[in-house]
Write a protein that holds these residues in place. Structure first.
Motif: not given
Length: 684
Positions: A59-63, A70-78
């Motif tokens: 998430m901190l990589l901002k990529k 599932t196409n979930l982003t790190p933020e969504e997973q967390i």
């Protein structure tokens, strides 16, 4: 079509929920339920340290990094993880209270100050003043006293103090100390205890005299432990010394979770989060103890009550081996097989000691990933080296959380004259491979052992694992190439018999799935049976879905993470997924390709996770002996029929133990009973 993929992290949480269910299960003996509650917590600690830590780093990589299933982003997973953990922790608190209440019938009680009488309170006060107060080190956070470093997974008492002028300060005291007991027994009430951290918290006003205590709580932080050692490594450094520094660095990584034992004002929590550089979303309130490691001491105090524990089981002598004859000679006559913990590990240890003392043995080579603290396996290798044998030991220093133990054993091996290597750049060596080279006259003989689990005597009594010992020359030749490649810092690029990751396992698995697809499309019976800890490799998952669509019947026995959802119409309707969570940790890996009469059967060190199939050195071996192959197939069938500890995954991704009126089948108990009966018949 409904979804056929499950997110890896959410699937893992479903596994830990199954562990928690064993703590909730009234059929499980009471002290074992307490054990499962503690396992749930230690599992969750590691999950935050490694998996949540990794997601935060992403998430901190901002990529734009997304889960490939599932196409979930790190933020969504967390976000989903934190919500689910909150629910599970509430269940953990409830079941802990239930278990402790039931343990009061056996004169075990964890009490608090509200329940103590005056005499008991006075005793605890004297104990605090005499045993604890002199050795604790309180800190007040102020301009000249910065916020202290809080150690990973240790408990601290935190207090909000108000000065006479109305200013607020934080007071902090470490509660995890080897200098005093954590369980303090009350006088006249044998078996009644209070936790040391609760005593410290209670007497905070005495420690911080001159201040008014506004609020107080016990806290515990979990730190990120996700370090990419390979990315940090400098070739100019000694690798072992570098790993020592990595371990030190891990202990200082950023906090990833804050747990509190008391509800505190939001402003106070915000202050703590500020000092810890932690988002409020990562704060959890737990009514029960923040660390359940003390339950093992309670269990020891109750060993005299057998009904509180599982029936005692002891690994049995394997009927595969004849007593009084050298193990090496018996393996040369035919393949041998051990199934832990049902079979004793002793034949394997005896084999190593025979090799260490056999004048005809030239060398012993072994890959070591996790070994016991007092390892008889490593002692045998040292014995072999001291007896003049060539000993090659690959010690994987990146075995997470076992690095320190492995570093110490590597030093001892080197001092004994063993040739120690540390694995490959970019690849962990996770294979369980051992080879003994022996010269009998003009003939060179090879004894090769391939296993599914670590060379660890302790876990061989707690984990289910498989060990194959063979004198097969083709297997020996390829195993020798694996060791040669490792010694040269390379990976094996071609195999005919073994499956060897990272280059010769995933592709061969996909080819065998394709064979079953072809058989099904030709109108023949087609079958795949897989047992492992986790299934996350999308390439393999997609090919299994393709096989299901072609009509291949697929049985998956996956203990932990399973990113494939079964039973979805027009996609995975020919796939069955079960997870066995019971007394012993299911750790063995079995691959079966082919319908009855044409099965290819392998045992392996590798799960079908991308990290195993493409980023580790793993070895799977074919089981060629007809009797051993049939035994493995029968074991697989029994596990599929387990209706006591096997949860079936449904098409929504939920796990349930099937409601059945059939004869109860507990696979683990069945295998132990078979081992006892076989050993008894041999002794008749």
């Amino acid at each position: 079509m409904r979804k056929v993929y499950m997110n890896r992290e959410l699937s893992w949480l479903k596994f830990n929920e199954r562990v928690l269910e064993e703590a909730e299960n009234k059929k499980v003996p009471l002290c074992e339920r307490l054990n499962f509650a503690a396992i749930y917590q230690s599992n969750l600690d590691e999950f935050f340290m490694v998996r949540v830590g990794s997601l935060v780093d992403q998430m901190l990589l901002k990529k734009d990094i997304r889960d490939n299933k599932t196409n979930l982003t790190p933020e969504e997973q967390i976000k989903k993880i934190l919500a689910e953990v909150g629910k599970l922790n509430r269940r953990r608190n409830v079941v802990y209270d239930e278990i402790m209440e039931e343990l009061e019938e056996y004169d075990i009680c964890i009490t608090d100050f509200k329940k103590m009488n005056e005499k008991e309170s006075e005793y605890v006060k004297r104990y605090f003043q005499g045993e604890i107060a002199p050795i604790i080190f309180p800190t007040i956070v102020a301009k000249r006293q910065p916020f202290p470093f809080l150690r990973n997974k240790e408990i601290y008492a935190v207090v909000v103090l108000e000065t006479k002028s109305g200013k607020e300060k934080l007071g902090i005291i470490p509660c995890s100390s080897g200098m005093f007991k954590r369980l303090i027994e009350l006088p006249g009430k044998r078996g009644t205890y209070i936790l040391a951290e609760e005593v410290i918290l209670h007497y905070m006003p005495e420690i911080f005299k001159g201040y008014r205590v506004k609020a107080k709580s016990l806290i515990r932080i979990t730190r990120n432990a996700d370090i990419d050692a390979d990315a940090l490594y400098d070739e100019d450094l000694d690798y072992r010394d570098f790993m020592v520094e990595v371990i030190k660095q891990r202990k200082k990584l950023a906090p990833i979770r804050l747990e509190l034992s008391r509800e505190m004002d939001g402003e106070v929590i915000s202050t703590l989060c500020h000092y810890l550089d932690l988002d409020r979303d990562y704060v959890f309130y737990n009514e029960g103890p923040l660390d359940l490691s003390f339950v093992y001491e309670i269990q020891d105090k109750l060993r005299y009550v057998p009904e509180l524990f599982y029936q005692k089981r002891i690994p049995q002598k394997s009927v595969q081996f004849e007593e009084g004859r050298p193990i090496l000679d018996q393996i040369l006559e035919g393949d041998k097989f051990l199934s832990y913990p049902y079979d004793s590990m002793k034949p394997f240890l005896t084999m190593l000691h025979e090799a260490a003392n056999d004048k005809d043995v030239l060398s012993v080579k072994m890959t070591l990933y996790r070994v016991a603290k007092q390892s008889k396996v490593v002692e045998a290798l040292i014995e072999a080296a001291e007896n003049g044998k060539e000993v090659l030991a690959l010690v994987e220093l990146k075995a997470r959380f076992d690095e320190e133990n492995n570093i110490e054993w590597s030093r001892r091996l080197e001092r004994a004259g063993c040739h120690v290597i540390y694995g490959l750049d970019g690849f962990k060596v996770h294979s369980k491979l051992c080879q003994i080279t022996r010269k009998a006259g003009d003939e060179v003989q090879y004894i090769t052992q391939i296993g599914t689990g670590n060379y660890n005597e302790k876990t061989a009594c707690l984990y289910t694992d498989l060990s194959l010992m063979t004198a097969d020359t083709e297997i020996a030749k390829e195993a020798r190439r694996v060791f040669q490649a490792l010694a040269m810092g390379e990976v094996v690029e071609h195999t005919d018999k073994l499956l060897v990751a990272p280059l010769c396992l995933q592709n061969k698995v996909l080819a065998m799935i394709d064979d079953e697809i072809a058989a099904a499309l030709a109108g023949k019976d087609a079958y795949i049976g897989l047992k492992m800890n986790a299934l996350t490799d999308k390439k393999i998952i997609d090919r299994l879905i393709e096989a299901s669509c072609a009509g291949v019947k697929i049985d998956l026995i996956i203990r932990g993470i399973c990113c494939l959802i079964p039973g979805v119409k027009d996609a995975t309707e020919n796939i069955r997924v079960i997870s066995i969570v019971g007394r012993f940790l299911e750790h063995s890996r079995i691959y079966i390709f082919g319908s009855k009469g044409r099965e290819k059967v392998y045992i392996a060190s590798a799960d079908y996770m991308t990290r195993n199939t493409l980023r580790r050195v793993e070895v799977a071996a074919p089981v060629c002996d007809p009797a051993i192959r049939e035994r493995l197939l029968e074991m697989f069938r029994i596990m599929l029929n387990d209706n006591q500890k096997a949860r079936h995954e449904d098409s929504e991704g939920n796990y349930r133990i099937p409601m059945t009126i059939e004869h109860p089948v507990d696979a683990q108990e069945t295998f132990y009973q078979q081992a006892y009966e076989a050993a008894a018949s041999k002794n008749v």
